[in-house]
Every structure is written in structure tokens, then in C-alpha cells.
Motif scaffolding. Structure first.
Motif, PDB file in Angstrom:
ATOM      1  N   PRO A 198       0.827  -1.221   0.000  1.00 35.90           N
ATOM      2  CA  PRO A 198       0.000   0.000   0.000  1.00 35.90           C
ATOM      3  C   PRO A 198       0.854   1.261   0.000  1.00 35.90           C
ATOM      4  N   GLY A 199       0.431   2.247  -0.777  1.00 41.22           N
ATOM      5  CA  GLY A 199       1.152   3.517  -0.836  1.00 41.22           C
ATOM      6  C   GLY A 199       2.265   3.550  -1.853  1.00 41.22           C
ATOM      7  N   ALA A 200       2.430   2.474  -2.615  1.00 40.72           N
ATOM      8  CA  ALA A 200       3.514   2.432  -3.612  1.00 40.72           C
ATOM      9  C   ALA A 200       3.011   1.777  -4.891  1.00 40.72           C
ATOM     10  N   VAL A 201       3.619   2.176  -6.021  1.00 40.15           N
ATOM     11  CA  VAL A 201       3.361   1.529  -7.304  1.00 40.15           C
ATOM     12  C   VAL A 201       4.427   0.459  -7.499  1.00 40.15           C
ATOM     13  N   THR A 202       3.983  -0.788  -7.627  1.00 37.58           N
ATOM     14  CA  THR A 202       4.916  -1.898  -7.828  1.00 37.58           C
ATOM     15  C   THR A 202       4.838  -2.338  -9.274  1.00 37.58           C
ATOM     16  N   ALA A 203       5.995  -2.403  -9.958  1.00 36.73           N
ATOM     17  CA  ALA A 203       6.029  -2.781 -11.367  1.00 36.73           C
ATOM     18  C   ALA A 203       7.060  -3.878 -11.581  1.00 36.73           C
ATOM     19  N   ARG A 204       6.778  -4.731 -12.560  1.00 33.89           N
ATOM     20  CA  ARG A 204       7.795  -5.713 -12.964  1.00 33.89           C
ATOM     21  C   ARG A 204       8.634  -5.072 -14.066  1.00 33.89           C
ATOM     22  N   TYR A 205       9.928  -4.918 -13.761  1.00 35.29           N
ATOM     23  CA  TYR A 205      10.815  -4.233 -14.695  1.00 35.29           C
ATOM     24  C   TYR A 205      11.305  -5.173 -15.780  1.00 35.29           C
ATOM     25  N   GLY A 206      11.412  -6.450 -15.440  1.00 35.34           N
ATOM     26  CA  GLY A 206      11.880  -7.438 -16.397  1.00 35.34           C
ATOM     27  C   GLY A 206      12.525  -8.597 -15.669  1.00 35.34           C
ATOM     28  N   GLY A 207      12.339  -9.833 -16.185  1.00 35.01           N
ATOM     29  CA  GLY A 207      12.950 -10.985 -15.548  1.00 35.01           C
ATOM     30  C   GLY A 207      12.514 -11.122 -14.097  1.00 35.01           C
ATOM     31  N   ASP A 208      13.518 -11.132 -13.182  1.00 38.10           N
ATOM     32  CA  ASP A 208      13.211 -11.202 -11.753  1.00 38.10           C
ATOM     33  C   ASP A 208      13.473  -9.861 -11.078  1.00 38.10           C
ATOM     34  N   GLU A 209      13.310  -8.768 -11.821  1.00 31.80           N
ATOM     35  CA  GLU A 209      13.532  -7.423 -11.296  1.00 31.80           C
ATOM     36  C   GLU A 209      12.199  -6.693 -11.124  1.00 31.80           C
ATOM     37  N   PHE A 210      12.044  -6.055  -9.988  1.00 33.20           N
ATOM     38  CA  PHE A 210      10.837  -5.298  -9.670  1.00 33.20           C
ATOM     39  C   PHE A 210      11.239  -3.907  -9.200  1.00 33.20           C
ATOM     40  N   VAL A 211      10.361  -2.942  -9.449  1.00 39.89           N
ATOM     41  CA  VAL A 211      10.612  -1.565  -9.039  1.00 39.89           C
ATOM     42  C   VAL A 211       9.417  -1.067  -8.236  1.00 39.89           C
ATOM     43  N   LEU A 212       9.710  -0.401  -7.107  1.00 38.77           N
ATOM     44  CA  LEU A 212       8.671   0.211  -6.291  1.00 38.77           C
ATOM     45  C   LEU A 212       8.841   1.715  -6.337  1.00 38.77           C
ATOM     46  N   LEU A 213       7.730   2.418  -6.579  1.00 35.36           N
ATOM     47  CA  LEU A 213       7.741   3.869  -6.699  1.00 35.36           C
ATOM     48  C   LEU A 213       6.807   4.450  -5.649  1.00 35.36           C
ATOM     49  N   CYS A 214       7.306   5.464  -4.937  1.00 43.12           N
ATOM     50  CA  CYS A 214       6.503   6.077  -3.887  1.00 43.12           C
ATOM     51  C   CYS A 214       6.678   7.591  -3.953  1.00 43.12           C
ATOM     52  N   ASP A 215       5.620   8.325  -3.663  1.00 47.61           N
ATOM     53  CA  ASP A 215       5.657   9.791  -3.623  1.00 47.61           C
ATOM     54  C   ASP A 215       5.392  10.219  -2.179  1.00 47.61           C
TER      55      ASP A 215
END
Length: 468
Positions: A383-400
Motif C-alpha cells: 500500500p502507498g507504492a506503485v509496484t512494477a515488474r521491470y523485467g525478468g526477476d527485477e521489480f521496481v517500487l515507486l513512492c511519492d
């Protein structure tokens, strides 16, 4: 007695009644209708107990319709001409239940073919409208039938024709075609033919007529009884196959022509000096335009749904359902633009690479690897973050968050906590960790710069873990 022998007995009785019909005077024919109606009612009552509860609605409506037919036959036998008005009311109630039975059956069998059902109903209604204006309405006008009665008769014919068109569509696309469904459709055909024949001859449905015309209704009763007694009848309300619903050029032309039929016929009658058909102009337009408008509205909803699916496919990862790289960049650009407008840094980016994923994927296979990624993606929806799959087994979490340091610490702790419990994959419990690189914006970095720095921070942590 087997079900097929029950059909044989019913068919024998029905054959005897059919032979007796033309040899019996008018009053005696009411007894024959009563006998067949009682047999139909008994057969439907027995069928209700054999049908799964979820599929009983059409059968219950059918039973109610047949029950009112029995009442109508009793009134005809014992009331004669003294109860004609009451008999008309009872017959109208029966027809409503029978129409409801046919409609619910069509909707259950063709629930995934709504577009095709509407097109078929429109076709049946248009054919009925032309039959009415070319054959029935001139006879009714000549006989001096009041307009209100004409409207009532036209509504019955149009509705029955629309349901028949949809029912024929259900039968046509069924493979194999269930015999009870075919018999039921044939019964509706006989009922409609009887309606048209009797209205053409007498200007009413319940008026006395010849044995030949009444035999059309009798044949409908018989086919209904055979459909109900057939061993396959309990499955008649099961959903049918799903045909493709393509609104090709021919269908568009047909729908357009359908909308113009009633106004065109009315205009031609006026040009030829024939009195306009007020019943068709009101009821026919209402039914046909209503069906076509519903079809067009449904096409609009289908298009919107297709566009929504396409947008989702373009912006989300097919395996995990998370936003994909392109959607992450869109979110990141939006957050950085908002940050610059506010004049203070607030964007926090975490780049996460799974530790141990390759070993699980190599040992248990790619399907197990996909299952692991799906479970990880579900756990990383913080909650409170955008979770994206960047590729393969890599993920990125973005928060403001203006409190960037606290937000980065909170997300990192939440991420580790989410991955700490073991994950069951291919019948085994596996543990994986994550190397995380966190970066905080400063209102000067663009999206590419933040991603690059977060990636570098992640690799530094991974190298430090290996060194340790």
C-alpha cells in the motif's frame, strides 16, 4: 415405465386426439384440448423434479403457462360463450408465462450469444411486422376490429415472433442440437402459425374457428408435451456454445433496414392512399427500435471493454498482472512532474532484484519459476507504492512522499518482510531474498537518471552481500 415409453404413450394419445379433432364438433374439441393440456401439465410437473434447481426457472414458467391453459380449457368446456371474456384473460396470462418460459430458456441457453440473439429476434420481429401489415391488418380493418384490440394482437404476434427468432438461433448454433429444444421451437412455430391463422380468419385468438386451424394449436401442445417427456429435457436450460459475435457488413445493413421497415411501410401506405397502420407505427417501432438500440448500446459496451483490455495488456505484465516497464515510466514521469511543480523532492524509487530465483528456476523448471514470480508479485503489492515488474526477476517500487528517507526505510522493511516467509512452488517450500537499491529524487534528476542510479545501488548491495 421408462421415459421413452412415457413418450410413446403420450404420442399414442396425441395421435388419437389429432385424428378425432376434425371429426368432433366445436364443443367436443374443447374436451380434447383439456385432455392434452392436463397431460402436458402432468409432464411438466414431473420434469421440475428432474431439473437442477439452478435451471428450473424456464420449466417453472412453462408449468404455470400450461396450468393456465388447463384453466382456459375448463372455462371453454363448462362456461361456453358465457365466459369468453374471462377465457381471454386466462389465455393472456397463460401466454405471458409461456413467453417468459421461452425467453428465460433463450437467455440461459444463449447467455454468451446476446448479440446473435438480438439480431435473430429483430429478424423475427421484422418478418412478423411485414406479415401483419400485408396480411392481417387489412383483414382486421375490414372487419372493423377496434384499434386497441389490434394493438393487443400485434404486440402478441411481435413478441412471440421475436422470441421464436431467438429460439431458432439457439437451436441453430447448438451442436449437437438437443431434440427437446428442437421440439420446443417447433411448438412455438405451431403456436405462432395458429395465432396468425385464427387472427386472419376471425380477428381474435379465442373466437370459434375451424378444426384445421385449431389443430395448429393442438400440434403445438403435442410437441410441447413430447419435448418435456424427452430424456434430454432436464438439460434443456444448460448454457449453449459460444459462437463468435462479428458485426459484419451484412448484419449492419440488416439492422439498418430493420429500423426503417415500419416507417417505410407506413409511408408507402400513405402514398398509395391506404389508411396508415397506427398499431404497427407505435408497437412495431417500439419493439424493433428498442431491440436495435439495445444491440448498439451493447456493441458500445463491448468496444469499451475491448479497449480497456487492450490498454491493460499494453501497460501490464501478462504473467504477474503488475504494471510493466512502460507503465512504470509513465507513473515516474508524472510523479517527477508533480514534484517539480511543488518545488520540493518527494519521489522514492526502489530497484529490487530477487536472490535465489535462478537456482529455483533451473532446478524446478520454468513453470515453477513463473509460479514463484506470480507469488512474489502478489506479496510486493505494498500500500502507498506503485509496484512494477521491470523485467525478468527485477521489480521496481515507486513512492511519492515528502519524507523520502522514512518512506525508503518503510518500503525496504516491508519488502523484506513480504519475502521472508517461505513460498510453496511445485510442492516444495523455497526461500528467496532480494537485493534492493533505493534512490531519492532531488527535483533535478529525470526518470532515466533515477532508474540508472537505483539499478547501480541494487548491484552494489548485491556485490556487498556476495562479498560478505
Amino acid at each position: 415405465m421408462t421415459r421413452f415409453s412415457g413418450m410413446a404413450v403420450f404420442l399414442a394419445v396425441a395421435a388419437a386426439c389429432t385424428v378425432a379433432m376434425p371429426l368432433t364438433p366445436g364443443a367436443g374439441r374443447h374436451w380434447i384440448f383439456l385432455l392434452i393440456a392436463v397431460l402436458d401439465a402432468a409432464a411438466v410437473t414431473h420434469l421440475v423434479s428432474r431439473v437442477p434447481r439452478a435451471d428450473r426457472t424456464p420449466i417453472v414458467q412453462l408449468g404455470l403457462g400450461v396450468a393456465w391453459l388447463v384453466v382456459n380449457s375448463l372455462l371453454a368446456v363448462f362456461g361456453g360463450s358465457r365466459l369468453v371474456v374471462l377465457a381471454d384473460v386466462v389465455l393472456a396470462i397463460s401466454n405471458l408465462h409461456l413467453l417468459a418460459a421461452a425467453t428465460t430458456l433463450v437467455l440461459r441457453r444463449g447467455r454468451n450469444d446476446v448479440g446473435g440473439l438480438i439480431d435473430a429476434a429483430v429478424t423475427g420481429t421484422v418478418i412478423a411486422a411485414l406479415t401483419w401489415t400485408l396480411l392481417l391488418q387489412p383483414r382486421l380493418d375490414t372487419a372493423g376490429i377496434p384499434l386497441l384490440q389490434q394493438v393487443n394482437l400485434l404486440a402478441s404476434v411481435l413478441l412471440l415472433s421475436g422470441v421464436l427468432g431467438a429460439l431458432i438461433r439457439v437451436v441453430r448454433i447448438a451442436s449437437p442440437r438437443p431434440a427437446p429444444l428442437v421440439m420446443f421451437a417447433a411448438a412455438v412455430v405451431c403456436d405462432l402459425a395458429g395465432y396468425v391463422a385464427v387472427i386472419d380468419a376471425t380477428g381474435a385468438v379465442t373466437a370459434p374457428t375451424t378444426a384445421l386451424r385449431e389443430m395448429l394449436f393442438m400440434l403445438g401442445y403435442i410437441l410441447l408435451g413430447l419435448a418435456v417427456l424427452h430424456p434430454g429435457a432436464p438439460l434443456i436450460a444448460r448454457p449453449g456454445p459460444v459462437p463468435p459475435d462479428h458485426l459484419h457488413t451484412a448484419r449492419v445493413v440488416a439492422l439498418t433496414a430493420a429500423v426503417t421497415v415500419v416507417p417505410t411501410v407506413t409511408g408507402v401506405r400513405e402514398i398509395l392512399g391506404i389508411r396508415g397502420d397506427a398499431a404497427l407505427l407505435t408497437v412495431g417501432n417500439l419493439v424493433i427500435v428498442g431491440l436495435v438500440a439495445f444491440r448498439i448500446a451493447r456493441l458500445g459496451r463491448q468496444r469499451d471493454e475491448a479497449e480497456r483490455r487492450l490498454r491493460h495488456q499494453a501497460t501490464h505484465d501478462q504473467l504477474t498482472g503488475l504494471p510493466n516497464r512502460a507503465e512504470l515510466w509513465r507513473h515516474l514521469d508524472t510523479a517527477l512532474a508533480a514534484e517539480q511543480r511543488a518545488g520540493r523532492p518527494s519521489v522514492v524509487l526502489l530497484f529490487c532484484d530477487l536472490n535465489g530465483f535462478k537456482q529455483v528456476n533451473d532446478r524446478l523448471g520454468h513453470l515453477a519459476g513463473d509460479q514463484l514470480l506470480t507469488e512474489v508479485a502478489a506479496r510486493l503489492r505494498i500500500p502507498g507504492a506503485v509496484t512494477a515488474r521491470y523485467g525478468g526477476d527485477e521489480f521496481v517500487l515507486l513512492c511519492d512522499d515528502p519524507d523520502q528517507a522514512a518512506a525508503a526505510h518503510r518500503l525496504t522493511a516491508a519488502l523484506h518482510a513480504a519475502l521472508d516467509p517461505p513460498i510453496t512452488v511445485a510442492g516444495e517450500q523455497v526461500r528467496i531474498g532480494a537485493s534492493i537499491g533505493a534512490v531519492l529524487s532531488d527535483t533535478t534528476r529525470d526518470a532515466d537518471d533515477l532508474i540508472r542510479h537505483a539499478d547501480q545501488a541494487m548491484y552494489r548491495e548485491k556485490a556487498a552481500r556476495r562479498a560478505a
